[in-house]
Design a protein around this motif. Structure first.
Motif, PDB file in Angstrom:
ATOM      1  N   PHE A 126       0.836  -1.193   0.000  1.00 25.84           N
ATOM      2  CA  PHE A 126       0.000   0.000   0.000  1.00 25.84           C
ATOM      3  C   PHE A 126       0.878   1.253   0.000  1.00 25.84           C
ATOM      4  CE2 PHE A 126      -2.727   3.167   2.085  1.00 25.84           C
ATOM      5  CZ  PHE A 126      -3.920   3.012   1.390  1.00 25.84           C
ATOM      6  N   GLY A 127       1.864   1.277   0.891  1.00 26.44           N
ATOM      7  CA  GLY A 127       2.761   2.421   0.966  1.00 26.44           C
ATOM      8  C   GLY A 127       3.589   2.593  -0.291  1.00 26.44           C
ATOM      9  N   ALA A 128       4.055   1.485  -0.865  1.00 32.82           N
ATOM     10  CA  ALA A 128       4.859   1.547  -2.086  1.00 32.82           C
ATOM     11  C   ALA A 128       4.063   2.124  -3.249  1.00 32.82           C
ATOM     12  CB  ALA A 128       5.369   0.153  -2.441  1.00 32.82           C
ATOM     13  N   ALA A 129       2.766   1.796  -3.324  1.00 29.96           N
ATOM     14  CA  ALA A 129       1.925   2.306  -4.409  1.00 29.96           C
ATOM     15  C   ALA A 129       1.793   3.823  -4.341  1.00 29.96           C
ATOM     16  CB  ALA A 129       0.545   1.653  -4.343  1.00 29.96           C
ATOM     17  N   PHE A 130       1.633   4.358  -3.161  1.00 33.96           N
ATOM     18  CA  PHE A 130       1.454   5.802  -3.012  1.00 33.96           C
ATOM     19  C   PHE A 130       2.752   6.573  -3.224  1.00 33.96           C
ATOM     20  CE2 PHE A 130      -2.628   4.747  -1.218  1.00 33.96           C
ATOM     21  CZ  PHE A 130      -3.412   5.852  -1.528  1.00 33.96           C
ATOM     22  N   ARG A 131       3.877   5.870  -3.199  1.00 30.14           N
ATOM     23  CA  ARG A 131       5.158   6.552  -3.436  1.00 30.14           C
ATOM     24  C   ARG A 131       5.507   6.647  -4.924  1.00 30.14           C
ATOM     25  NH1 ARG A 131       6.534   3.595   1.280  1.00 30.14           N
ATOM     26  NH2 ARG A 131       7.479   1.925   0.055  1.00 30.14           N
ATOM     27  N   LEU A 132       4.719   6.008  -5.765  1.00 29.54           N
ATOM     28  CA  LEU A 132       4.978   6.079  -7.211  1.00 29.54           C
ATOM     29  C   LEU A 132       4.659   7.462  -7.760  1.00 29.54           C
ATOM     30  CD1 LEU A 132       3.417   2.666  -8.343  1.00 29.54           C
ATOM     31  CD2 LEU A 132       5.847   3.207  -8.123  1.00 29.54           C
ATOM     32  N   GLU A 133       5.269   7.790  -8.896  1.00 34.15           N
ATOM     33  CA  GLU A 133       4.998   9.068  -9.554  1.00 34.15           C
ATOM     34  C   GLU A 133       3.553   9.079 -10.068  1.00 34.15           C
ATOM     35  OE1 GLU A 133       6.927  11.733  -9.837  1.00 34.15           O
ATOM     36  OE2 GLU A 133       8.453  10.732  -8.593  1.00 34.15           O
ATOM     37  N   PRO A 134       2.902  10.251 -10.024  1.00 32.98           N
ATOM     38  CA  PRO A 134       1.525  10.351 -10.516  1.00 32.98           C
ATOM     39  C   PRO A 134       1.395   9.859 -11.959  1.00 32.98           C
ATOM     40  CG  PRO A 134       2.145  12.345  -9.336  1.00 32.98           C
ATOM     41  CD  PRO A 134       3.408  11.532  -9.492  1.00 32.98           C
ATOM     42  N   GLY A 135       0.300   9.152 -12.211  1.00 32.00           N
ATOM     43  CA  GLY A 135       0.058   8.629 -13.549  1.00 32.00           C
ATOM     44  C   GLY A 135      -0.745   7.349 -13.494  1.00 32.00           C
ATOM     45  N   PRO A 136      -1.047   6.769 -14.638  1.00 30.81           N
ATOM     46  CA  PRO A 136      -1.869   5.551 -14.699  1.00 30.81           C
ATOM     47  C   PRO A 136      -1.284   4.381 -13.915  1.00 30.81           C
ATOM     48  CG  PRO A 136      -1.679   6.553 -16.863  1.00 30.81           C
ATOM     49  CD  PRO A 136      -0.717   7.276 -15.987  1.00 30.81           C
ATOM     50  N   GLU A 137       0.050   4.241 -13.952  1.00 29.85           N
ATOM     51  CA  GLU A 137       0.675   3.123 -13.234  1.00 29.85           C
ATOM     52  C   GLU A 137       0.452   3.255 -11.732  1.00 29.85           C
ATOM     53  OE1 GLU A 137       5.089   1.092 -12.517  1.00 29.85           O
ATOM     54  OE2 GLU A 137       4.829   2.662 -14.038  1.00 29.85           O
ATOM     55  N   ARG A 138       0.563   4.489 -11.227  1.00 28.32           N
ATOM     56  CA  ARG A 138       0.346   4.733  -9.802  1.00 28.32           C
ATOM     57  C   ARG A 138      -1.107   4.453  -9.429  1.00 28.32           C
ATOM     58  NH1 ARG A 138      -1.222   9.063  -6.397  1.00 28.32           N
ATOM     59  NH2 ARG A 138      -0.017   9.185  -4.435  1.00 28.32           N
ATOM     60  N   GLU A 139      -2.053   4.908 -10.242  1.00 25.29           N
ATOM     61  CA  GLU A 139      -3.470   4.689  -9.961  1.00 25.29           C
ATOM     62  C   GLU A 139      -3.801   3.194  -9.922  1.00 25.29           C
ATOM     63  OE1 GLU A 139      -5.758   6.846 -12.765  1.00 25.29           O
ATOM     64  OE2 GLU A 139      -5.083   8.821 -12.073  1.00 25.29           O
ATOM     65  N   SER A 140      -3.229   2.451 -10.862  1.00 23.66           N
ATOM     66  CA  SER A 140      -3.463   1.012 -10.905  1.00 23.66           C
ATOM     67  C   SER A 140      -2.862   0.323  -9.686  1.00 23.66           C
ATOM     68  CB  SER A 140      -2.869   0.425 -12.188  1.00 23.66           C
ATOM     69  OG  SER A 140      -3.070  -0.970 -12.245  1.00 23.66           O
ATOM     70  N   ALA A 141      -1.665   0.747  -9.304  1.00 23.83           N
ATOM     71  CA  ALA A 141      -0.995   0.151  -8.143  1.00 23.83           C
ATOM     72  C   ALA A 141      -1.759   0.458  -6.859  1.00 23.83           C
ATOM     73  CB  ALA A 141       0.436   0.666  -8.044  1.00 23.83           C
ATOM     74  N   ILE A 142      -2.274   1.687  -6.742  1.00 22.11           N
ATOM     75  CA  ILE A 142      -3.042   2.057  -5.558  1.00 22.11           C
ATOM     76  C   ILE A 142      -4.315   1.224  -5.476  1.00 22.11           C
ATOM     77  CG2 ILE A 142      -4.439   3.891  -4.527  1.00 22.11           C
ATOM     78  CD1 ILE A 142      -2.316   5.885  -5.458  1.00 22.11           C
ATOM     79  N   ARG A 143      -4.964   1.029  -6.612  1.00 18.11           N
ATOM     80  CA  ARG A 143      -6.195   0.244  -6.628  1.00 18.11           C
ATOM     81  C   ARG A 143      -5.927  -1.193  -6.174  1.00 18.11           C
ATOM     82  NH1 ARG A 143      -7.424   1.336 -11.282  1.00 18.11           N
ATOM     83  NH2 ARG A 143      -6.670  -0.499 -12.405  1.00 18.11           N
ATOM     84  N   ARG A 144      -4.877  -1.798  -6.726  1.00 17.35           N
ATOM     85  CA  ARG A 144      -4.559  -3.181  -6.347  1.00 17.35           C
ATOM     86  C   ARG A 144      -4.173  -3.273  -4.873  1.00 17.35           C
ATOM     87  NH1 ARG A 144      -1.596  -2.894 -11.134  1.00 17.35           N
ATOM     88  NH2 ARG A 144       0.332  -2.773  -9.906  1.00 17.35           N
ATOM     89  N   ALA A 145      -3.357  -2.330  -4.438  1.00 20.44           N
ATOM     90  CA  ALA A 145      -2.881  -2.367  -3.053  1.00 20.44           C
ATOM     91  C   ALA A 145      -4.011  -2.093  -2.071  1.00 20.44           C
ATOM     92  CB  ALA A 145      -1.763  -1.350  -2.863  1.00 20.44           C
ATOM     93  N   SER A 146      -4.895  -1.172  -2.418  1.00 20.92           N
ATOM     94  CA  SER A 146      -6.021  -0.847  -1.536  1.00 20.92           C
ATOM     95  C   SER A 146      -6.959  -2.031  -1.401  1.00 20.92           C
ATOM     96  CB  SER A 146      -6.782   0.368  -2.073  1.00 20.92           C
ATOM     97  OG  SER A 146      -5.964   1.517  -2.085  1.00 20.92           O
ATOM     98  N   GLU A 147      -7.239  -2.687  -2.517  1.00 21.07           N
ATOM     99  CA  GLU A 147      -8.101  -3.868  -2.474  1.00 21.07           C
ATOM    100  C   GLU A 147      -7.449  -4.980  -1.662  1.00 21.07           C
ATOM    101  OE1 GLU A 147      -8.891  -4.908  -6.501  1.00 21.07           O
ATOM    102  OE2 GLU A 147     -10.221  -3.202  -6.877  1.00 21.07           O
ATOM    103  N   GLY A 148      -6.152  -5.178  -1.868  1.00 17.89           N
ATOM    104  CA  GLY A 148      -5.447  -6.221  -1.127  1.00 17.89           C
ATOM    105  C   GLY A 148      -5.418  -5.945   0.363  1.00 17.89           C
TER     106      GLY A 148
END
Length: 219
Positions: free
Chosen positions: A90-112
């Motif tokens: 979850f924390g790693a996803a929010f540290r990504l640079e803004p963009g589609p990859e970050r949004e996708s990572a946040i979604r997966r991490a939040s669900e997990g």
């Protein structure tokens, strides 16, 4: 110890684990702490059960309760470590640079993360009934331990409820409104309500025996 990433509830000392929890690393975090509180509640349940001498008609119930508490203690520690791993993602996803990859990572991490906390929360809900049984039938000399167990279990329920709710809300960071999140994840949404109901049940059960556990309050 190599660092907080090497710390687990199952293989570290309490000192090492709480030191890692105190660090600003995010893993372990509050979700893992929730699992530890559940393990403490289960361990106290097992202890009181072991000191309880049930009558002939209740021995089978007591034996089943004792076995469930021991199993839950072990499972809760594993769930705490699972939650720590989810928190790290979850924390790693929010540290990504803004963009589609970050949004996708946040979604997966939040669900997990939400699913990990929900599993832990459901196990906590299942433990309420056994503590209720001990409040009524357990060794009366250990009523204070039952109240402490109720407190630990309440912390686990509250922690799981808060984490599931927060993680669901985090899905809105990708632009979806909260109502849409509710429609997409009805089971997780319902879990939050069940956890809130369980917390209310704990409060009622604790109030029912607190006069025995803390009699000085009545003076």
């Amino acid at each position: 110890m190599a660092g907080s990433e090497a710390v687990t509830t199952q293989h570290s000392t309490v000192e090492d684990w709480t030191r890692a929890l105190a660090e600003s690393a995010g893993s372990p975090g509050g979700g893992a702490g929730t699992g530890v509180m559940l393990a403490i509640a289960a361990a106290l349940t097992s202890m009181v059960a072991g000191y309880t001498d049930a009558g002939d008609g209740l021995r089978e119930d007591l034996a089943g309760l004792h076995a469930r508490a021991n199993s839950l203690r072990e499972a809760a520690l594993g769930l705490a470590d699972d939650d720590a791993a989810a928190s790290e993602a979850f924390g790693a996803a929010f540290r990504l640079e803004p963009g589609p990859e970050r949004e996708s990572a946040i979604r997966r991490a939040s669900e997990g993360a939400a699913k990990a906390s929900a599993v832990l929360g459901e196990r906590a809900i299942g433990a309420v009934g056994d503590l209720e049984w001990l409040a009524a039938n357990g060794n009366r000399a250990l009523v204070a331990d039952v109240v402490v167990a109720f407190g630990a279990l309440r912390a686990a329920l509250t922690g799981a409820r808060t984490n599931v709710s927060f993680d669901l809300a985090a899905l809105t960071s990708a632009g979806a409104p909260l109502e849409e999140i509710r429609e997409q994840h009805p089971a997780l949404w319902a879990t939050v309500k069940r956890l809130s109901t369980a917390v209310e049940r704990i409060d009622g059960l604790t109030a029912g025996i607190d006069h025995r556990a803390a009699p000085t309050d009545a003076v």
